[in-house]
Design a protein around this motif. Structure first.
Motif, PDB file in Angstrom:
ATOM      1  N   LEU A   1      24.741  34.467   4.729  1.00 34.17           N
ATOM      2  CA  LEU A   1      23.902  33.704   3.655  1.00 34.17           C
ATOM      3  C   LEU A   1      22.492  33.966   3.784  1.00 34.17           C
ATOM      4  CD1 LEU A   1      24.988  31.922   1.357  1.00 34.17           C
ATOM      5  CD2 LEU A   1      24.374  29.985   2.756  1.00 34.17           C
TER       6      LEU A   1
ATOM      7  N   SER B   1      24.950  36.205  -1.132  1.00 33.86           N
ATOM      8  CA  SER B   1      25.710  36.661   0.221  1.00 33.86           C
ATOM      9  C   SER B   1      25.702  37.991   0.134  1.00 33.86           C
ATOM     10  CB  SER B   1      27.078  35.819   0.064  1.00 33.86           C
ATOM     11  OG  SER B   1      27.226  34.392  -0.122  1.00 33.86           O
TER      12      SER B   1
ATOM     13  N   TYR C   1      26.234  38.152  -5.061  1.00 38.96           N
ATOM     14  CA  TYR C   1      26.113  39.000  -3.961  1.00 38.96           C
ATOM     15  C   TYR C   1      25.149  40.173  -3.874  1.00 38.96           C
ATOM     16  CZ  TYR C   1      31.066  37.323  -3.130  1.00 38.96           C
ATOM     17  OH  TYR C   1      32.315  36.458  -3.024  1.00 38.96           O
TER      18      TYR C   1
END
Length: 209
Positions: free
Chosen positions: A148, A159, A188
């Motif tokens: 994270l 992430s 992401y």
């Protein structure tokens, strides 16, 4: 090396069914991140495969391009495109900019510094949870928090993408750069490569002062 990585990024879709063929692709994976992994793929292809049909350069000890790509679960067309793009960039650097791009010396730290300089606007630092602080004596990072991060610009929580070579790494690097943000149910980062945070002041002092 930077020319190679830029060329590989421009080709896109280098991997063939990456999720299904993770074990086959593991030979190329670098613990330093996705850009070093792309560099390893290209250099391995150059060393092991025969891409040209020219009799002068054909090597009977090399594997044909298409066969090498099938064996290693790499997209042959994308790799061929990266080869062509790299050739064009090399000519531009040499003929238009007067740069020497034939140096064979490899300095991994300089490579990472160059990546940092090119992607300093896309930096993320790892989020340290309270649970992790309380359990720091174990020397291991909780699997629920180690991937994270928070972006330096915008402060967005992100992430590492599951297809990244950095995914699941323990201990997770403190600071990374990335080439792409991908938003689905979560946000992401892809094209992830580790750097040292103190390099940011060196490559962009006016921005990070």
């Amino acid at each position: 090396d930077i020319l190679t990585v830029v060329s590989m990024l421009s080709a896109e879709n280098i991997y063939y069914r990456q999720r299904e063929n993770g074990a086959a692709l593991a030979r190329f994976a670098s613990h330093e991140g996705d850009l070093p992994t792309l560099l390893t793929i290209y250099n391995s292809w150059q060393a092991e495969a025969s891409y040209t049909n020219s009799k002068k350069t054909k090597n009977k000890f090399r594997i044909p391009h298409s066969e090498w790509c099938v064996r290693n679960c790499i997209n042959g067309r994308a790799l061929a495109r990266a080869f062509d793009v790299r050739k064009q960039l090399k000519e531009i650097c040499r003929n238009s900019l007067g740069l020497d791009v034939d140096s064979s010396s490899v300095d991994r730290e300089n490579f990472h510094r160059a990546v940092c300089a090119g992607l300093f606007l896309q930096v993320a630092t790892r989020i340290v949870s309270s649970a992790e602080i309380n359990s720091s004596s174990s020397g291991r990072i909780s699997s629920s928090t180690r991937g994270l991060y928070k972006t330096k610009i915008g402060g967005k929580e992100v992430s590492i993408h599951p297809t990244s070579a950095m995914f699941g790494r323990n201990p997770a690097p403190k600071t990374v750069v990335y080439t792409e943000l991908l938003t689905t149910k979560k946000t992401y980062i892809r094209g992830v490569t580790q750097i040292r945070e103190d390099w940011l002041m060196e490559v962009a002092p006016n921005f990070f002062q």
